[in-house]
Design a protein around this motif. Structure first.
Motif, PDB file in Angstrom:
ATOM      1  N   HIS A 189       3.379   1.586   1.967  1.00  0.00           N
ATOM      2  CA  HIS A 189       2.611   0.336   2.021  1.00  0.00           C
ATOM      3  C   HIS A 189       1.106   0.605   2.189  1.00  0.00           C
ATOM      4  O   HIS A 189       0.439   0.039   3.050  1.00  0.00           O
ATOM      5  CB  HIS A 189       3.131  -0.572   3.133  1.00  0.00           C
ATOM      6  CG  HIS A 189       4.537  -1.045   2.889  1.00  0.00           C
ATOM      7  ND1 HIS A 189       5.208  -1.845   3.777  1.00  0.00           N
ATOM      8  CD2 HIS A 189       5.401  -0.839   1.864  1.00  0.00           C
ATOM      9  CE1 HIS A 189       6.431  -2.106   3.315  1.00  0.00           C
ATOM     10  NE2 HIS A 189       6.555  -1.499   2.141  1.00  0.00           N
ATOM     11  N   ARG A 190       0.593   1.520   1.352  1.00  0.00           N
ATOM     12  CA  ARG A 190      -0.826   1.885   1.272  1.00  0.00           C
ATOM     13  C   ARG A 190      -1.351   2.651   2.484  1.00  0.00           C
ATOM     14  O   ARG A 190      -2.539   2.918   2.580  1.00  0.00           O
ATOM     15  CB  ARG A 190      -1.715   0.652   1.042  1.00  0.00           C
ATOM     16  CG  ARG A 190      -1.424  -0.102  -0.236  1.00  0.00           C
ATOM     17  CD  ARG A 190      -2.566  -1.040  -0.537  1.00  0.00           C
ATOM     18  NE  ARG A 190      -2.258  -1.918  -1.657  1.00  0.00           N
ATOM     19  CZ  ARG A 190      -3.134  -2.718  -2.230  1.00  0.00           C
ATOM     20  NH1 ARG A 190      -4.387  -2.755  -1.782  1.00  0.00           N
ATOM     21  NH2 ARG A 190      -2.792  -3.486  -3.240  1.00  0.00           N
ATOM     22  N   LYS A 191      -0.476   3.006   3.402  1.00  0.00           N
ATOM     23  CA  LYS A 191      -0.932   3.733   4.588  1.00  0.00           C
ATOM     24  C   LYS A 191      -0.226   5.088   4.659  1.00  0.00           C
ATOM     25  O   LYS A 191       0.950   5.195   4.331  1.00  0.00           O
ATOM     26  CB  LYS A 191      -0.660   2.926   5.861  1.00  0.00           C
ATOM     27  CG  LYS A 191      -1.444   1.622   5.925  1.00  0.00           C
ATOM     28  CD  LYS A 191      -1.238   0.934   7.255  1.00  0.00           C
ATOM     29  CE  LYS A 191      -1.957  -0.415   7.302  1.00  0.00           C
ATOM     30  NZ  LYS A 191      -3.403  -0.286   7.109  1.00  0.00           N
ATOM     31  N   GLU A 192      -0.981   6.096   5.130  1.00  0.00           N
ATOM     32  CA  GLU A 192      -0.392   7.422   5.249  1.00  0.00           C
ATOM     33  C   GLU A 192       0.702   7.406   6.306  1.00  0.00           C
ATOM     34  O   GLU A 192       0.596   6.737   7.337  1.00  0.00           O
ATOM     35  CB  GLU A 192      -1.475   8.436   5.607  1.00  0.00           C
ATOM     36  CG  GLU A 192      -1.064   9.858   5.324  1.00  0.00           C
ATOM     37  CD  GLU A 192      -2.233  10.823   5.276  1.00  0.00           C
ATOM     38  OE1 GLU A 192      -1.963  12.018   5.144  1.00  0.00           O
ATOM     39  OE2 GLU A 192      -3.395  10.378   5.377  1.00  0.00           O
TER      40      GLU A 192
ATOM     41  N   TRP B  28      -1.258   0.579  -7.182  1.00  0.00           N
ATOM     42  CA  TRP B  28      -2.590   0.710  -6.564  1.00  0.00           C
ATOM     43  C   TRP B  28      -3.101   2.149  -6.700  1.00  0.00           C
ATOM     44  O   TRP B  28      -4.246   2.380  -7.103  1.00  0.00           O
ATOM     45  CB  TRP B  28      -2.467   0.292  -5.103  1.00  0.00           C
ATOM     46  CG  TRP B  28      -3.652   0.470  -4.220  1.00  0.00           C
ATOM     47  CD1 TRP B  28      -4.827  -0.223  -4.240  1.00  0.00           C
ATOM     48  CD2 TRP B  28      -3.744   1.388  -3.116  1.00  0.00           C
ATOM     49  NE1 TRP B  28      -5.649   0.204  -3.228  1.00  0.00           N
ATOM     50  CE2 TRP B  28      -5.006   1.184  -2.523  1.00  0.00           C
ATOM     51  CE3 TRP B  28      -2.884   2.332  -2.578  1.00  0.00           C
ATOM     52  CZ2 TRP B  28      -5.429   1.923  -1.412  1.00  0.00           C
ATOM     53  CZ3 TRP B  28      -3.286   3.062  -1.474  1.00  0.00           C
ATOM     54  CH2 TRP B  28      -4.556   2.855  -0.907  1.00  0.00           C
ATOM     55  N   LEU B  29      -2.258   3.122  -6.405  1.00  0.00           N
ATOM     56  CA  LEU B  29      -2.659   4.523  -6.531  1.00  0.00           C
ATOM     57  C   LEU B  29      -2.962   4.895  -7.978  1.00  0.00           C
ATOM     58  O   LEU B  29      -3.808   5.744  -8.246  1.00  0.00           O
ATOM     59  CB  LEU B  29      -1.552   5.441  -6.002  1.00  0.00           C
ATOM     60  CG  LEU B  29      -1.410   5.548  -4.485  1.00  0.00           C
ATOM     61  CD1 LEU B  29      -0.125   6.295  -4.135  1.00  0.00           C
ATOM     62  CD2 LEU B  29      -2.617   6.254  -3.863  1.00  0.00           C
ATOM     63  N   ALA B  30      -2.284   4.256  -8.920  1.00  0.00           N
ATOM     64  CA  ALA B  30      -2.440   4.601 -10.337  1.00  0.00           C
ATOM     65  C   ALA B  30      -3.752   4.110 -10.928  1.00  0.00           C
ATOM     66  O   ALA B  30      -4.289   4.751 -11.839  1.00  0.00           O
ATOM     67  CB  ALA B  30      -1.263   4.043 -11.138  1.00  0.00           C
ATOM     68  N   VAL B  31      -4.289   2.995 -10.409  1.00  0.00           N
ATOM     69  CA  VAL B  31      -5.437   2.390 -11.105  1.00  0.00           C
ATOM     70  C   VAL B  31      -6.604   1.960 -10.228  1.00  0.00           C
ATOM     71  O   VAL B  31      -7.700   1.708 -10.737  1.00  0.00           O
ATOM     72  CB  VAL B  31      -4.989   1.158 -11.935  1.00  0.00           C
ATOM     73  CG1 VAL B  31      -3.954   1.548 -12.982  1.00  0.00           C
ATOM     74  CG2 VAL B  31      -4.446   0.041 -11.043  1.00  0.00           C
TER      75      VAL B  31
END
Length: 245
Positions: free
Chosen positions: A211-214, A193-196
């Motif tokens: 899991h997409r959360k800070e 997710w972070l890559a694209v």
């Protein structure tokens, strides 16, 4: 379509990330330790465009790997996934700390950099005095703190590049073991997710995510002077300076 290079993508989370990105239609370049593992990686990630080889425990092979990457042009994203856990401190230091430093310095700047850290980095210490005197004192937790420090240094120094670190959790891979309690799919989806992703939440910088959360991270990674010392010592060990902006 994004062009992505993933270290350590012959198995584990790297391979799972590669398959997910290929299935999304991206141009994925794999990395394996040697040619035999590279051939196996291409069989397991159908649709990958290339596989590059280099043993990250060797500084010379790591430098050569960077040359191989650059020969393919500029990438949109690089995922620094490769890592080792239960092995000698010398190998942990070479693969987990020095290899991502060298590749970051030597690969042409991508738009996005993703570094795999670990929740165990919270118990780590920078331990910089050991880099040149006694690397046997450097633990896995220390190395994963180094990864986060590198990520934060890039986020601070390089404009126009998103640089973030991920805790994939304790997942059931060969490294994590079959009894690992965390969700395997969630273990690799954050880095892809972070890559694209065009999601604004993915276009962030200098974050540590789970899991997409800070998530809370070791405050040593926020110490600018300590990060500067880290970059200086890595330069002294490798002979390669960290490129500024």
């Amino acid at each position: 379509m994004a062009k992505i290079f993933i270290t350590g993508s012959a198995d584990g989370l790297g391979q799972l990330s590669a398959n997910a990105l290929v299935n999304q239609g991206h141009d994925v370049v794999l990395h394996a330790r040697n040619a035999a593992r590279g051939r196996e990686a291409l069989k397991k990630v159908e649709g990958a465009s290339h596989v590059l080889t280099g043993d990250l425990s060797s500084m010379e092979e790591t430098k050569n790997l960077a040359d191989q990457v650059n020969a393919l042009g500029v990438f949109d994203a690089v995922i620094h996934n490769a890592g080792v856990y239960q092995t000698a401190a010398k190998e942990i230091f070479a693969i987990n700390t020095i290899a991502p430093y060298l590749l970051t310095c030597l690969i042409q700047k991508p738009k996005r950099l993703v570094y795999l850290s670990s929740g165990m980095h919270l118990q780590g210490r920078a331990n910089l005095d050991s880099f040149k005197t006694n690397i046997n004192r450097i633990s896995y937790s220390d190395s994963k703190l180094h990864v986060l420090m590198l990520c934060m240094a890039v986020a601070h120094e390089w404009t126009g590049v998103y640089s973030n670190a991920v805790d994939p959790g304790w997942v059931p891979t060969r490294m994590g073991g079959q009894g690992a309690p965390d969700d395997l799919e969630k273990g690799y989806e954050t880095q892809t997710w972070l890559a694209v992703s065009d999601d604004d939440h993915a276009k962030v910088n200098g974050r540590y995510l789970y899991h997409r959360k800070e998530k809370r991270h070791n405050p040593e990674a926020d110490d600018v002077m300590l990060r500067e010392r880290f970059l200086k010592v890595c330069h002294e060990v490798t002979g390669i300076p960290f490129p500024r902006r």
